[in-house]
Design a protein around this motif. Structure first.
Motif, PDB file in Angstrom:
ATOM      1  N   ARG A  68     -20.521  -5.343  -7.180  1.00  0.00           N
ATOM      2  CA  ARG A  68     -20.904  -6.689  -6.569  1.00  0.00           C
ATOM      3  C   ARG A  68     -21.119  -6.824  -5.056  1.00  0.00           C
ATOM      4  NH1 ARG A  68     -16.911 -11.191  -8.340  1.00  0.00           N
ATOM      5  NH2 ARG A  68     -17.930 -11.346 -10.146  1.00  0.00           N
ATOM      6  N   GLN A  69     -20.129  -5.955  -4.210  1.00  0.00           N
ATOM      7  CA  GLN A  69     -20.225  -6.251  -2.692  1.00  0.00           C
ATOM      8  C   GLN A  69     -21.562  -5.359  -2.452  1.00  0.00           C
ATOM      9  OE1 GLN A  69     -16.801  -5.538  -0.839  1.00  0.00           O
ATOM     10  NE2 GLN A  69     -17.814  -4.535   1.001  1.00  0.00           N
ATOM     11  N   LEU A  70     -21.554  -4.200  -2.689  1.00  0.00           N
ATOM     12  CA  LEU A  70     -22.569  -3.359  -2.269  1.00  0.00           C
ATOM     13  C   LEU A  70     -23.932  -3.096  -2.543  1.00  0.00           C
ATOM     14  CD1 LEU A  70     -21.398  -1.569   0.356  1.00  0.00           C
ATOM     15  CD2 LEU A  70     -21.128   0.490  -1.081  1.00  0.00           C
ATOM     16  N   PRO A 124     -12.676  -5.687  -2.650  1.00  0.00           N
ATOM     17  CA  PRO A 124     -14.036  -5.896  -2.810  1.00  0.00           C
ATOM     18  C   PRO A 124     -14.582  -6.680  -3.734  1.00  0.00           C
ATOM     19  CG  PRO A 124     -13.396  -3.726  -3.798  1.00  0.00           C
ATOM     20  CD  PRO A 124     -11.986  -4.419  -3.243  1.00  0.00           C
ATOM     21  N   ALA A 181      -9.302  -7.874   1.353  1.00  0.00           N
ATOM     22  CA  ALA A 181      -9.833  -6.568   1.281  1.00  0.00           C
ATOM     23  C   ALA A 181     -10.416  -6.252  -0.112  1.00  0.00           C
ATOM     24  CB  ALA A 181      -8.706  -5.556   1.804  1.00  0.00           C
ATOM     25  N   GLU A 227       0.975  -1.069   0.186  1.00  0.00           N
ATOM     26  CA  GLU A 227       0.050   0.104  -0.003  1.00  0.00           C
ATOM     27  C   GLU A 227       0.664   1.246  -0.037  1.00  0.00           C
ATOM     28  OE1 GLU A 227      -2.488  -1.141   3.526  1.00  0.00           O
ATOM     29  OE2 GLU A 227      -4.174  -1.183   2.056  1.00  0.00           O
ATOM     30  N   GLY A 280     -15.782  -4.583  -8.607  1.00  0.00           N
ATOM     31  CA  GLY A 280     -15.938  -5.470  -7.226  1.00  0.00           C
ATOM     32  C   GLY A 280     -16.894  -4.632  -6.217  1.00  0.00           C
ATOM     33  N   ILE A 281     -16.765  -3.378  -6.348  1.00  0.00           N
ATOM     34  CA  ILE A 281     -17.591  -2.441  -5.239  1.00  0.00           C
ATOM     35  C   ILE A 281     -18.853  -2.703  -5.512  1.00  0.00           C
ATOM     36  CG2 ILE A 281     -18.231  -0.256  -4.509  1.00  0.00           C
ATOM     37  CD1 ILE A 281     -15.067   0.484  -4.728  1.00  0.00           C
ATOM     38  N   HIS A 332     -15.866   3.067 -10.861  1.00  0.00           N
ATOM     39  CA  HIS A 332     -15.581   2.426 -11.956  1.00  0.00           C
ATOM     40  C   HIS A 332     -15.187   0.953 -11.415  1.00  0.00           C
ATOM     41  CE1 HIS A 332     -11.738   4.037 -10.094  1.00  0.00           C
ATOM     42  NE2 HIS A 332     -11.227   3.033 -10.284  1.00  0.00           N
ATOM     43  N   ASN A 333     -15.148   0.499 -10.283  1.00  0.00           N
ATOM     44  CA  ASN A 333     -14.724  -0.807  -9.618  1.00  0.00           C
ATOM     45  C   ASN A 333     -16.069  -1.773  -9.668  1.00  0.00           C
ATOM     46  OD1 ASN A 333     -14.087  -2.936  -8.172  1.00  0.00           O
ATOM     47  ND2 ASN A 333     -12.512  -1.627  -6.929  1.00  0.00           N
ATOM     48  N   ASP A 339      -6.193   3.327   0.371  1.00  0.00           N
ATOM     49  CA  ASP A 339      -5.671   2.064   0.278  1.00  0.00           C
ATOM     50  C   ASP A 339      -6.775   0.933   0.266  1.00  0.00           C
ATOM     51  OD1 ASP A 339      -2.865   2.671  -0.089  1.00  0.00           O
ATOM     52  OD2 ASP A 339      -2.877   3.236   2.039  1.00  0.00           O
ATOM     53  N   VAL A 340      -6.096  -0.304  -0.207  1.00  0.00           N
ATOM     54  CA  VAL A 340      -7.271  -1.277  -0.457  1.00  0.00           C
ATOM     55  C   VAL A 340      -7.798  -1.619   1.168  1.00  0.00           C
ATOM     56  CG1 VAL A 340      -5.796  -3.186  -0.506  1.00  0.00           C
ATOM     57  CG2 VAL A 340      -8.094  -3.250  -1.552  1.00  0.00           C
ATOM     58  N   THR A 341      -6.834  -1.651   2.078  1.00  0.00           N
ATOM     59  CA  THR A 341      -7.577  -2.069   3.382  1.00  0.00           C
ATOM     60  C   THR A 341      -8.444  -1.000   3.993  1.00  0.00           C
ATOM     61  OG1 THR A 341      -5.337  -1.246   4.025  1.00  0.00           O
ATOM     62  CG2 THR A 341      -5.650  -3.819   3.948  1.00  0.00           C
ATOM     63  N   THR A 342      -8.024   0.382   3.622  1.00  0.00           N
ATOM     64  CA  THR A 342      -9.038   1.409   4.505  1.00  0.00           C
ATOM     65  C   THR A 342     -10.168   1.361   3.572  1.00  0.00           C
ATOM     66  OG1 THR A 342      -6.848   2.391   4.481  1.00  0.00           O
ATOM     67  CG2 THR A 342      -8.605   3.575   4.914  1.00  0.00           C
ATOM     68  N   GLN A 343     -10.427   1.024   2.277  1.00  0.00           N
ATOM     69  CA  GLN A 343     -11.376   1.070   1.408  1.00  0.00           C
ATOM     70  C   GLN A 343     -12.355  -0.115   1.955  1.00  0.00           C
ATOM     71  OE1 GLN A 343     -11.552   1.066  -3.127  1.00  0.00           O
ATOM     72  NE2 GLN A 343     -11.343  -1.198  -2.769  1.00  0.00           N
ATOM     73  N   ALA A 344     -11.774  -1.187   2.429  1.00  0.00           N
ATOM     74  CA  ALA A 344     -12.718  -2.227   2.875  1.00  0.00           C
ATOM     75  C   ALA A 344     -13.384  -1.802   3.848  1.00  0.00           C
ATOM     76  CB  ALA A 344     -11.858  -3.313   3.038  1.00  0.00           C
ATOM     77  N   ASP A 400     -12.029  12.675  -2.810  1.00  0.00           N
ATOM     78  CA  ASP A 400     -10.760  13.058  -2.264  1.00  0.00           C
ATOM     79  C   ASP A 400     -10.921  13.523  -0.590  1.00  0.00           C
ATOM     80  OD1 ASP A 400      -8.207  13.692  -1.162  1.00  0.00           O
ATOM     81  OD2 ASP A 400      -7.851  15.279  -2.779  1.00  0.00           O
TER      82      ASP A 400
END
Lengths: 338, 266, 346, 292
Positions: free
Chosen positions: C235-237, B257, B255, B47, C232-233, C229-230, C202-207, C114
């Motif tokens: 699908r999850q949400l 998604p 993590a 990261e 994955g998001i 644009h993701n 970052d991906v962990t914070t994003q989760a 941002d």
């Protein structure tokens, strides 16, 4: 935070030292033979030699510099040939007049710059913005001494709205007791209201003219800071929370604008000094400006050396002060990151 | 040609000192040890703040190293003088993340791709023109596009120009610092395919810096996961993905998604 | 207000509930010297209470411009050229600053991309939060601060009473986004619009932030419009999705249908580009050839035509703009061959 | 916001700023046209206007502006239009000289300080700060006293102040450029630092430098006139706008406004034009910069 301030003070002292060396070289090395310049071409050789010895010019440069700086630190700025008094007393008489003029000029400059720039940016109208830019370009381009003449002719001679070039008070009026040296303030302290108004009446025109230069660059600076802050994300976020245009401008845009004026403090000071050098002569204002102009013509080295030193010290002090205030006011520097 | 890996990094340490007299130091890299075989790709994943970009600029000699050794083609490069390191540059090149910022807007595409040749003393104009044409064709850019300025191109095309600029000296090692992170997924795919194809054709070696594990898995033979300046996991992409050992790597994998719940809802 | 999400979401798909947001033929343009960029072209869709809609598209697709057009927050020189946006029947396009401000933050909460620049660096978190609350609720400063502390606790800021006095630069990126989310829901809006809320993280914070958003929508039952644009998001949400390309919505469908039976060629191509770490082969990652369209140019036919595996050869795609076609499955696709594609699926 | 707007705006900005300058901005072309008209008028003035600027003619003293003397005559009967043209030439020439000297010296120092950093940078910055403590006019006045009042003293004094001012503004621009990726990428290719400086950093400085030259040009003309006004600039009989204003000072109050009026107007128009040009040019160059 303390280490940054200490570092800043260190830099300021180095700058003052540099400026004093520069001024010293300017007036002791460049002229070749200052004593001859002062005594004039007709003076006899031994008269000039006596003057040279008296001014200590025959010593080597480092000794001269060291002796001069030691004198300055003990508060003795030397003797003024053209006025026959010590430079200290001369400055003591003249400085308050320029300070009084400068303070009012600063108030005019910042007031008009902030007002017009805020209106132009808040109204978001193209012509208001263009008007502001044209006005500040005109202000940048107007020669203060010529405008002073014009103003005197129109306001004093033609319409008599303002007093002519008669100095700080109308002739015949006794200046107030000397507390701060600023006539308007001293008159107020002494409770003599008509005298205070007379003093202010004499101050308005010259101060307004001196404020033209600073207005030019302050209005540009404030306008550009407002416009860049307006593009920030946190302004969009505030709008998204439902704040209407005015509270967003007032609480989130304007403070950033005001903060940006602080670092320009030293530039503002330099502009004011320039203004006083030119405008005081036209208004017969008994300040540092007219004194320096006369001293230069009389080749009074001691006075000019003192003025150079004073200008440098005040410039550095103002920029240091502005920096310190900025560091304490801006939370990003005042409060360390967690 | 020594049998050792093309790039070997051993116990690399790096810290930045700030404040008066450099009193407070912040350690960025702690004993980083990695190596990349010839024609292989090492994916460096982590990261922001993990030190992966610092490692890249140390390899390229753009930032000084506190301690540790970096051997390129069997030769130690940390202690090199400026001119020695500049000569070495023709065999190791770099592609940056931001397609807009990494190309001088005042240079045409031709001048941008030709400049490395001029810098490394290729005097003959026609030979340079030939090399430039060949490299542009390699990355899928036409002669006509060569006369235009970078701002006339989309992000994906600009990355192609940056890749051409890195390949015109046909280097052995290319350090790719997040080359596709600033691009849209559909454009990312084009550039990733191009990089894979170029690696096979020119047997290039890649040090591939990326924060997206899936891209790392796709492109890399080996993956190193970095966390706060330390290499916490290092192995083939298979091992790192399927036999994940370090909890941080697991956290990174989980993590992402949309991977946990299988396909969609309801 | 815990609601069994499975039931509520299943019901919603065929629900006849009146939509909380109704967008018809929305067009937004950017007047640049010498050219007009049509960022949003004739977009129509509805958002029902509790619905979790994803608006998916790549850069230049107009997804952010569309979202900001709903609440009139288009930065100049952009402006809503035509179309209507109705909030529970009340028209929003053309409202004055006062009226639209009354809705922002109250009925529609927004979260931006941002977090680092999202809070005024010169003011404490507390003063900005209290300001946001008191715009819509007449509470005293103390009461507003109390509510702010509760909300900060709800979004996972520990020791809110002390942290509320801190300044934005004393918060990490992830924490700032939590604070911004707390502010967005402070006045209990019916709709939360999140414009790529985790792209800068970052991906962990994003989760963690995505988990927070999901928990909030579950507990408060507000509708969510997630701009991203993701996939994955998505699908999850989310439970439904609008795919946008070059300013138009090219496909409206449920998330389930999107991943299993996409109907529009662009959606299919976008799905193919997603890297599956276990199956995608190095060097053969399906890509979409060509580069994004020039939004200033006119679009006689379908904007995706020359990059479309199907349409690049078809004359009709290049010349005639495809109409939105409602398919049997309820999905809406803007493609001349929508029926054929749907046929091929089942 | 969407990238589409930024990318579309970028495609419009051709890389060569000069081409953009004139094409897109009507007011800029007008101001530039007026300014060139003024400068050309001053340069070829003597050929067009026959009267000499020094011919004393006691028969037509203090004449108001008329066909024979469009700017009237002064207390010794000299034709003021001729003196205006001469004075203008002095000012424009001195202004250009100061702007160019300062730019060349200041830019060189800024490039060195910005690229070498370390003690070189701190010494140059210290030197700059020490000089910039003094307002330009005060420096020029001190030099006029130290050597001999006159245009040379003023040009030396003002150049002494202008090169550190360039150095300070251009140095921060050089620092910013060195942070850009395209400089690091050229460095990564192995380019020699000097090549980076001349081929990549300097070309990007040119637009900023031109804008600053316009600002220094305007300020120098004003300072030259101010010193003339204080009797420290051009010495009689040379014609110079500032000195002409001083000559006309006492007549100002007794009604003969034209003696001091026209030179002041000349100053106002010339300097305001340069400021407007610089202002518009900055807007066209980088609409988002809003730099002061």
């Amino acid at each position: 935070m303390l280490s940054t301030i200490l570092r800043r003070v260190g830099i300021s002292l180095a700058t003052i030292f540099g400026a004093s060396v520069f001024a010293f070289i300017l007036l002791r090395v460049v002229p070749g033979d200052p004593a001859r310049a002062i005594a004039g071409d007709m003076a006899t050789e031994d008269a000039v030699a006596a003057l040279r010895a008296d001014m200590g010019l025959d010593q080597n440069l480092f000794v001269q510099y060291w002796r001069y700086m030691r004198a300055v630190f003990t508060g003795d700025l030397g003797f003024s040939y053209s006025t026959g008094g010590t430079v200290n007393s001369l400055l003591g008489d003249r400085l308050p007049a320029t300070i009084e003029l400068g303070v009012l000029a600063v108030i005019f400059a910042i007031g008009t710059a902030v007002l017009f720039a805020s209106l132009a940016v808040y109204s978001n109208s193209r012509w208001a913005d263009r008007l502001l830019r044209t006005a500040s370009s005109l202000a940048m381009g107007s020669p203060p001494f010529w405008i002073a003449l014009l103003a005197l002719m129109v306001f004093a001679v033609q319409f008599g709205v303002f007093p002519g070039p008669e100095g700080r008070l109308s002739p015949g009026l006794v200046p107030p007791a000397d507390i701060t040296g600023l006539y308007s303030v001293d008159a107020l302290l002494a409770g003599n209201i008509p005298l205070m108004f007379n003093a202010l009446w004499h101050l308005v025109l010259p101060a307004a003219i001196i404020s033209i230069g600073p207005f030019a660059f302050l209005s540009r600076l404030y306008r550009s800071q407002l416009r860049s802050t307006r593009r920030e994300t946190f302004v969009m976020v505030a709008r998204s929370h439902g704040l209407t245009k005015f509270p967003v401008f007032n609480r989130h845009i304007a403070p950033h604008g005001l903060l940006s004026i602080l670092p320009a403090g030293s530039l503002l000071f330099a502009d004011l000094l320039t203004g006083s050098l030119l405008v005081e002569k036209v208004f017969g204002w008994p300040g540092i400006g007219s004194m320096t102009a006369d001293a230069i013509i009389q080749k009074d080295f001691a006075v000019v050396q003192a003025v150079l030193l004073l200008a440098a010290v005040l410039y550095v002090v103002v920029s240091l002060l502005a920096d310190v205030i900025l560091t304490t006011v801006d939370p990003r520097t005042r409060v360390g990151a967690r | 040609m020594s049998t050792e890996d093309l790039l070997v990094i051993e116990n690399l340490n790096k810290s930045y000192s700030t404040g008066f007299g450099g009193r407070n130091k912040t350690q960025i890299l702690h004993d980083v040890s990695l190596s990349v075989g010839r024609g292989q790709t090492l994916g460096l994943v982590g990261e922001s703040g993990s030190g992966k970009s610092t490692t890249a600029s140390c390899v390229m000699g753009l930032t000084a190293v506190d301690s540790g050794s970096i051997r390129f083609d069997g030769r130690e490069i940390t202690g090199l003088s400026k001119s020695e390191r500049r000569a070495l540059r023709s065999s190791m090149q770099m592609v940056f993340q931001d397609p807009n910022g990494s190309l001088d807007p005042r240079f045409t595409v031709r001048e941008l791709v030709e400049e490395p040749l001029i810098i490394h003393g290729h005097k003959d104009r026609s030979e340079r023109a030939l090399k430039v044409a060949k490299t542009l064709d390699l990355v899928g850019l036409t002669e006509k596009q060569a006369e235009r300025y970078p701002h006339a191109f989309s992000g994906g095309q600009r990355q192609r120009i940056a890749i051409a600029r890195a390949l015109v000296l046909n280097p052995q090692l290319v350090v790719l610092d997040e080359p596709v992170s600033a691009l849209d997924v559909s454009i990312q795919a084009q550039v990733l395919n191009l990089l894979a194809q170029l690696q096979d054709e020119l047997s290039l070696t890649y040090l591939f810096i990326v924060h997206d594990l899936a891209v790392a898995k796709l492109m890399s033979h080996q993956i190193a996961v970095m966390h706060r300046g330390k290499v916490v996991e290092y192995g083939t992409s298979q091992e790192v993905f399927e036999q994940t050992s370090h909890p941080y790597t697991k956290a990174l994998l989980d993590a992402v998604p949309g991977t946990k719940q299988g396909v969609g809802h309801a | 207000m815990p609601v069994n999400t499975e039931v509520q979401r299943a019901g919603q798909e065929q629900s006849t509930a009146t939509p909380v947001l109704e967008i018809n033929n929305l067009c937004t343009n950017f007047e640049l010297p010498g050219s007009t960029v049509q960022a949003v072209r004739d977009v129509s869709f509805t958002l029902c209470p509790g619905q979790r809609l994803a608006v998916v598209g790549e850069s230049g697709s107009g997804k952010s411009a569309m979202a900001m057009s709903l609440v009139g927050l288009i930065p100049p020189p952009g402006k809503v050229a035509s179309g209507s946006v109705k909030l529970r029947g009340k028209e929003l396009v053309g409202l004055g600053d006062k009226e639209i401000s009354a809705i922002r933050g109250k009925d529609i909460g927004l979260v931006f991309q941002d977090p680092m620049a999202g809070l005024d660096p010169l003011k404490t978190i507390g003063s900005q939060f209290v300001e946001t609350i008191r715009v819509h609720q007449n509470l005293s400063v103390r009461q507003a601060k109390e509510l702010a502390c509760e909300l900060l606790a709800e979004v996972g800021v520990n020791d809110p009473r002390r942290r509320i006095e801190d300044y934005p630069h004393q918060y990490s990126g992830g924490m700032r986004q939590r604070v911004l989310i707390a502010m967005a829901i402070a006045n209990d809006p019916a709709v939360v619009i999140a414009d790529e809320p985790t792209t800068a993280l970052d991906v962990t914070t994003q989760a963690q932030v995505l988990e927070l958003l999901e928990r909030i929508c579950d507990e408060r039952g507000n509708a969510l419009m997630m701009i991203t644009h993701n996939l994955g998001i998505v699908r999850q949400l989310c439970d439904s999705v609008n795919v946008m390309y070059a300013g138009r919505v090219v496909e409206q469908t449920s998330v389930n249908a999107l991943f299993n039976e996409p109907t529009h060629p662009y959606t299919k191509a976008l799905l193919d580009c997603m890297i599956d770490p276990y199956t995608t082969v190095r060097g053969q990652l399906p890509a979409i050839p060509g580069s994004p369209p020039d939004l200033a140019a006119a679009q006689p036919g379908c904007a995706f035509a020359e990059r479309c595996p199907l349409g690049s050869a078809e004359k009709i795609c290049h010349e005639q703009r495809p109409e939105a076609v409602v398919l049997a499955s309820g999905a809406v696709s803007r493609c001349h061959f929508a029926h054929e594609l749907e046929g091929a699926q089942s | 916001m969407t990238l589409s707007v930024a990318s579309v705006r970028a495609t419009q900005q051709r890389s060569n700023p000069i081409a953009v300058f004139l094409k897109r901005d009507i007011p800029l072309s007008i101001f530039l046209g007026l300014f060139i008209l003024l400068v050309v008028g001053l340069l070829i003035g003597p050929w067009l206007w026959p009267l000499s600027s020094d011919a004393i003619n006691l028969s037509n003293v203090l004449q108001a502006p008329s066909a024979a003397h469009p700017m009237g005559t002064d207390d010794t009967g000299r034709d003021l239009l001729a003196r205006f043209l001469d004075g203008g030439r002095t000012s424009v020439f001195a202004g250009l000289l100061i702007a160019v000297i300062g730019a060349v010296l200041g830019c060189a120092l800024a490039l060195m300080a910005g690229s070498m950093r370390g003690w070189v940078d701190s010494v140059f910055t210290w030197l700059t700060n020490s000089i910039l403590c003094f307002p330009a006019i005060l420096l020029a006045m001190a030099i006029a006293m130290a050597i001999r009042p006159g245009v040379t003293a003023v040009v030396i004094g003002l150049s002494l102040h202008s090169f550190p001012w360039y150095m300070r503004t251009l140095r921060s621009e050089v620092m910013r450029l060195y942070g850009q990726d395209f400089i690091r990428s050229t460095d990564a290719i192995g380019a020699h630092p000097v090549r980076i400086l001349l081929r990549h950093v300097l070309p990007h400085l040119i637009p900023t430098m031109i804008l600053q030259m316009a600002a220094v040009f305007g300020a120098s003309i004003l300072s030259l006139a101010a010193l003339g006004f204080l009797g420290l600039g051009a010495q009689p009989p040379t014609a110079e706008w500032g000195a002409m204003i001083t000559d006309g000072q006492q007549f100002f109050l007794t009604g003969q406004w034209w003696i001091a009026g026209f030179p002041g107007l000349g100053l106002l128009v010339a300097v305001t034009l340069t400021t407007l040009i610089a202002d518009r040019a900055r807007e066209v160059l980088d609409p988002r910069s809003d730099a002061v």
